[in-house]
Design a protein around this motif. Sequence first.
Motif, PDB file in Angstrom:
ATOM      1  N   MET A  95       0.852  -1.205   0.000  1.00 40.37           N
ATOM      2  CA  MET A  95       0.000   0.000   0.000  1.00 40.37           C
ATOM      3  C   MET A  95       0.887   1.255   0.000  1.00 40.37           C
ATOM      4  SD  MET A  95      -2.859   1.172   2.815  1.00 40.37           S
ATOM      5  CE  MET A  95      -3.948  -0.210   2.494  1.00 40.37           C
ATOM      6  N   PRO A  96       0.595   2.235  -0.872  1.00 41.60           N
ATOM      7  CA  PRO A  96       1.396   3.462  -0.840  1.00 41.60           C
ATOM      8  C   PRO A  96       1.062   4.308   0.393  1.00 41.60           C
ATOM      9  CG  PRO A  96      -0.316   3.588  -2.530  1.00 41.60           C
ATOM     10  CD  PRO A  96      -0.436   2.241  -1.901  1.00 41.60           C
ATOM     11  N   TRP A  97       2.118   4.825   1.019  1.00 39.97           N
ATOM     12  CA  TRP A  97       1.928   5.607   2.249  1.00 39.97           C
ATOM     13  C   TRP A  97       2.390   7.049   2.052  1.00 39.97           C
ATOM     14  CZ3 TRP A  97      -0.850   2.872   5.486  1.00 39.97           C
ATOM     15  CH2 TRP A  97      -0.697   1.492   5.547  1.00 39.97           C
ATOM     16  N   GLN A  98       1.851   7.895   2.878  1.00 38.88           N
ATOM     17  CA  GLN A  98       2.356   9.271   2.950  1.00 38.88           C
ATOM     18  C   GLN A  98       2.391   9.672   4.421  1.00 38.88           C
ATOM     19  OE1 GLN A  98      -0.442  11.860   0.977  1.00 38.88           O
ATOM     20  NE2 GLN A  98      -2.180  11.107   2.177  1.00 38.88           N
ATOM     21  N   LEU A  99       3.188  10.676   4.734  1.00 37.41           N
ATOM     22  CA  LEU A  99       3.231  11.140   6.122  1.00 37.41           C
ATOM     23  C   LEU A  99       1.958  11.918   6.436  1.00 37.41           C
ATOM     24  CD1 LEU A  99       6.964  12.232   6.374  1.00 37.41           C
ATOM     25  CD2 LEU A  99       5.876  10.279   7.513  1.00 37.41           C
ATOM     26  N   SER A 100       1.477  11.756   7.660  1.00 32.96           N
ATOM     27  CA  SER A 100       0.255  12.444   8.084  1.00 32.96           C
ATOM     28  C   SER A 100       0.463  13.955   8.120  1.00 32.96           C
ATOM     29  CB  SER A 100      -0.134  11.959   9.481  1.00 32.96           C
ATOM     30  OG  SER A 100      -1.098  12.814  10.049  1.00 32.96           O
ATOM     31  N   ARG A 101      -0.587  14.693   7.754  1.00 34.10           N
ATOM     32  CA  ARG A 101      -0.522  16.153   7.845  1.00 34.10           C
ATOM     33  C   ARG A 101      -0.552  16.618   9.308  1.00 34.10           C
ATOM     34  NH1 ARG A 101      -4.864  18.661   4.666  1.00 34.10           N
ATOM     35  NH2 ARG A 101      -4.674  20.469   5.988  1.00 34.10           N
ATOM     36  N   VAL A 113      12.721  10.886   9.205  1.00 36.77           N
ATOM     37  CA  VAL A 113      11.350  11.419   9.182  1.00 36.77           C
ATOM     38  C   VAL A 113      11.382  12.935   8.933  1.00 36.77           C
ATOM     39  CG1 VAL A 113       9.233  11.769  10.519  1.00 36.77           C
ATOM     40  CG2 VAL A 113      10.462   9.603  10.697  1.00 36.77           C
ATOM     41  N   ALA A 114      12.357  13.614   9.557  1.00 32.73           N
ATOM     42  CA  ALA A 114      12.458  15.072   9.364  1.00 32.73           C
ATOM     43  C   ALA A 114      12.744  15.399   7.894  1.00 32.73           C
ATOM     44  CB  ALA A 114      13.554  15.639  10.266  1.00 32.73           C
ATOM     45  N   ARG A 115      13.657  14.634   7.283  1.00 33.16           N
ATOM     46  CA  ARG A 115      13.980  14.885   5.866  1.00 33.16           C
ATOM     47  C   ARG A 115      12.765  14.584   4.982  1.00 33.16           C
ATOM     48  NH1 ARG A 115      18.878  12.450   7.179  1.00 33.16           N
ATOM     49  NH2 ARG A 115      18.183  10.460   6.325  1.00 33.16           N
ATOM     50  N   ALA A 116      12.067  13.482   5.280  1.00 35.06           N
ATOM     51  CA  ALA A 116      10.893  13.113   4.481  1.00 35.06           C
ATOM     52  C   ALA A 116       9.809  14.180   4.609  1.00 35.06           C
ATOM     53  CB  ALA A 116      10.361  11.760   4.942  1.00 35.06           C
ATOM     54  N   THR A 117       9.653  14.734   5.805  1.00 30.46           N
ATOM     55  CA  THR A 117       8.643  15.782   6.027  1.00 30.46           C
ATOM     56  C   THR A 117       8.997  17.028   5.226  1.00 30.46           C
ATOM     57  OG1 THR A 117       8.286  14.928   8.251  1.00 30.46           O
ATOM     58  CG2 THR A 117       7.491  17.156   7.826  1.00 30.46           C
ATOM     59  N   GLU A 118      10.274  17.380   5.251  1.00 32.29           N
ATOM     60  CA  GLU A 118      10.715  18.570   4.493  1.00 32.29           C
ATOM     61  C   GLU A 118      10.483  18.401   3.001  1.00 32.29           C
ATOM     62  OE1 GLU A 118      14.757  19.727   5.199  1.00 32.29           O
ATOM     63  OE2 GLU A 118      14.372  19.915   7.337  1.00 32.29           O
ATOM     64  N   ARG A 119      10.710  17.193   2.510  1.00 32.50           N
ATOM     65  CA  ARG A 119      10.576  16.988   1.069  1.00 32.50           C
ATOM     66  C   ARG A 119       9.111  17.083   0.620  1.00 32.50           C
ATOM     67  NH1 ARG A 119      13.256  12.158  -2.458  1.00 32.50           N
ATOM     68  NH2 ARG A 119      15.152  13.174  -1.741  1.00 32.50           N
ATOM     69  N   GLY A 120       8.172  16.736   1.488  1.00 35.90           N
ATOM     70  CA  GLY A 120       6.757  16.888   1.122  1.00 35.90           C
ATOM     71  C   GLY A 120       6.196  15.651   0.468  1.00 35.90           C
ATOM     72  N   GLU A 121       5.435  15.838  -0.611  1.00 36.88           N
ATOM     73  CA  GLU A 121       4.586  14.771  -1.156  1.00 36.88           C
ATOM     74  C   GLU A 121       5.293  13.442  -1.409  1.00 36.88           C
ATOM     75  OE1 GLU A 121       2.207  15.706  -4.513  1.00 36.88           O
ATOM     76  OE2 GLU A 121       0.955  17.085  -3.374  1.00 36.88           O
ATOM     77  N   ASP A 122       6.474  13.465  -2.039  1.00 41.97           N
ATOM     78  CA  ASP A 122       7.125  12.189  -2.350  1.00 41.97           C
ATOM     79  C   ASP A 122       8.203  11.832  -1.319  1.00 41.97           C
ATOM     80  OD1 ASP A 122       8.846  14.182  -3.021  1.00 41.97           O
ATOM     81  OD2 ASP A 122       9.633  13.199  -4.825  1.00 41.97           O
ATOM     82  N   GLY A 123       8.114  12.435  -0.138  1.00 46.45           N
ATOM     83  CA  GLY A 123       9.152  12.243   0.876  1.00 46.45           C
ATOM     84  C   GLY A 123       9.162  10.865   1.522  1.00 46.45           C
ATOM     85  N   PHE A 124       8.052  10.127   1.426  1.00 44.90           N
ATOM     86  CA  PHE A 124       7.978   8.867   2.159  1.00 44.90           C
ATOM     87  C   PHE A 124       9.043   7.864   1.719  1.00 44.90           C
ATOM     88  CE2 PHE A 124       6.305   4.959   3.896  1.00 44.90           C
ATOM     89  CZ  PHE A 124       5.911   5.387   5.159  1.00 44.90           C
ATOM     90  N   PHE A 170       1.190   8.045  12.018  1.00 39.71           N
ATOM     91  CA  PHE A 170       2.168   9.008  11.488  1.00 39.71           C
ATOM     92  C   PHE A 170       2.280   8.874   9.971  1.00 39.71           C
ATOM     93  CE2 PHE A 170       3.597   7.739  15.760  1.00 39.71           C
ATOM     94  CZ  PHE A 170       3.494   8.953  16.398  1.00 39.71           C
ATOM     95  N   ALA A 171       1.971   7.685   9.490  1.00 41.76           N
ATOM     96  CA  ALA A 171       1.893   7.459   8.041  1.00 41.76           C
ATOM     97  C   ALA A 171       0.496   6.954   7.734  1.00 41.76           C
ATOM     98  CB  ALA A 171       2.938   6.442   7.608  1.00 41.76           C
ATOM     99  N   VAL A 172      -0.086   7.474   6.676  1.00 45.40           N
ATOM    100  CA  VAL A 172      -1.450   7.073   6.305  1.00 45.40           C
ATOM    101  C   VAL A 172      -1.470   6.712   4.826  1.00 45.40           C
ATOM    102  CG1 VAL A 172      -2.567   8.478   8.075  1.00 45.40           C
ATOM    103  CG2 VAL A 172      -2.114   9.476   5.826  1.00 45.40           C
TER     104      VAL A 172
END
Lengths: 83, 449
Positions: B1-7, B39-50, B66-68
């Motif tokens: 399943m594709p994940w993204q970090l929670s807003r 996690v900090a780097r992934a958050t900074e990168r935004g949409e494709d940071g996961f 934290f990931a949805v």
Amino acid sequence: MTGSREEDVVVWLRLPRRMSLKELKELGLDGAACFGADTCIAATSTGSGRAAIVVRADELKTVLEKAGLPPKAECYGGDTCIV
Amino acid sequence: MPWQLSRYNGLIALEDGGALYNRRTGALLRLSSAPYNAVARATERGEDGFSLIPGGLTPHLVAGGFAVSTDLDEVADLEARYESRRRDSAFLLTISPTFRCNLSCGYCFVGSRAGSMSEDTQANLISATERFIARGSHASMSVDWFGGEPLLNLRVIRSLSAAFMRICSGRGIPYSAQVITNGTRIDEATVSALIEAGVDRLQVTLDGPASVHDARRPIANGKPGRSSFRAVLDGLGHLVGRFLIRLRINVDVRNQAAVWELLDLLHARRWLGPTTRVFPYLARVTPFTEACGAAADVAISLETFHALQLRWITRLHSLGVPVVAQGLYGFPEPKLYCCGAVGSNGFVITPAGEVHKCGLTADDSREALAVVGDGLCGANAAEGSWMRYSPFRDATCRECAFLPSCLGGCPRNQMLDRQREKEENCRYYRYLEGDFLRLHIQLSSAATL
């Protein structure tokens, strides 16, 4: 903190909800069921085979009950819910 | 399943790594440096940071929300949960058996109304409650006794409680009650009456040591030398160990330094500890009704209060009070809905039998939904405005990453568009959450690791 490499240690301070033993095991947390909120504090690592529980704080549920406290906050009515 | 970090993730940098807090789920996770930095780097990168998240960390992030899933609309999910919890809110009556009070506190927000509840009004309230419970499927019933000073009319509390307990027992639902009192009218007979009335919690106000408390909360028309402080302390002696007690300390510029002496006094009496169930907490005096408008001149700033609050919690923790588990102390967690006033099943009843949604409007008859003789729901304009209110209708709130913790704050402030209060509410969540989380982590770690 654990015997694992320090750089990939994960410590759960507050679970989002009560979790079953099966769910906890999947996270590398092997032991007593947790009651959600702050009732379980456990640590593991993200690498396979290095999982270790630091503390299983299942006795906290008893402490909370003795203190008459719910594990989650509620609105207490009156003027207690005004921030 | 594709994940993204929670807003709704909050990142808290610590000396040895950091922590993640998810405002939608309440999960709190401490990470060592490598996973935290990922996690900090992934958050900074935004949409494709996961893609920067190490595989071994993913199950933890998913478990804590934290990931949805990339197809989850977190705002819509939160809104659905809010509406459901609001609609099915706990059945809570806040009842003023009298508007009279034996103290005359300068900052009191209750207006100048007087009067006690008549037998007719009590009978109407009992039958309205009976009908309301019969119509719904309520899991419980709770009553907050408020005032004026509710214990000036203990007779009404006893009589209504007996009726409520009979109704709940007949329906097989639990009943509980708390009293919000100035604490000056408590003796053994009162304690027995409260236990019989199903009361298990009290909120008592104590604003400092004797000289401070007596100046701020003097006995109304009292003879010189009479001490309300002495009366409260005597009352607490009867209560401690038998009820859960929330000890409210109203703080402004005049007594902020004196709170420590009060804490020492409570400690010396052995009223503080892991099992005494006494929770002293600070409450910032603010001018939230016209009746207490003068409070603006003595209010302390949000930031000053916050610093005091952090010291206070730390000191209580050192005395063994289980602060981390107690919602009173402001540790962030997801709210179910923002206030009983917007819940479908919360009502405020005045001594005259008016039904209101908000305790702060109880002395204004124009704000009443109904009178108890006609039932608890009025379906009039006043009720409609509370039921229509939703923080999700405000564009700023809807997009805010702090919405699950705040839910727009006090609905009355939002509905009246009170700019200063709204701005302070935003500041509280946006800028002070991290401090509370750091303290939470520090106290949790000290307690158990």
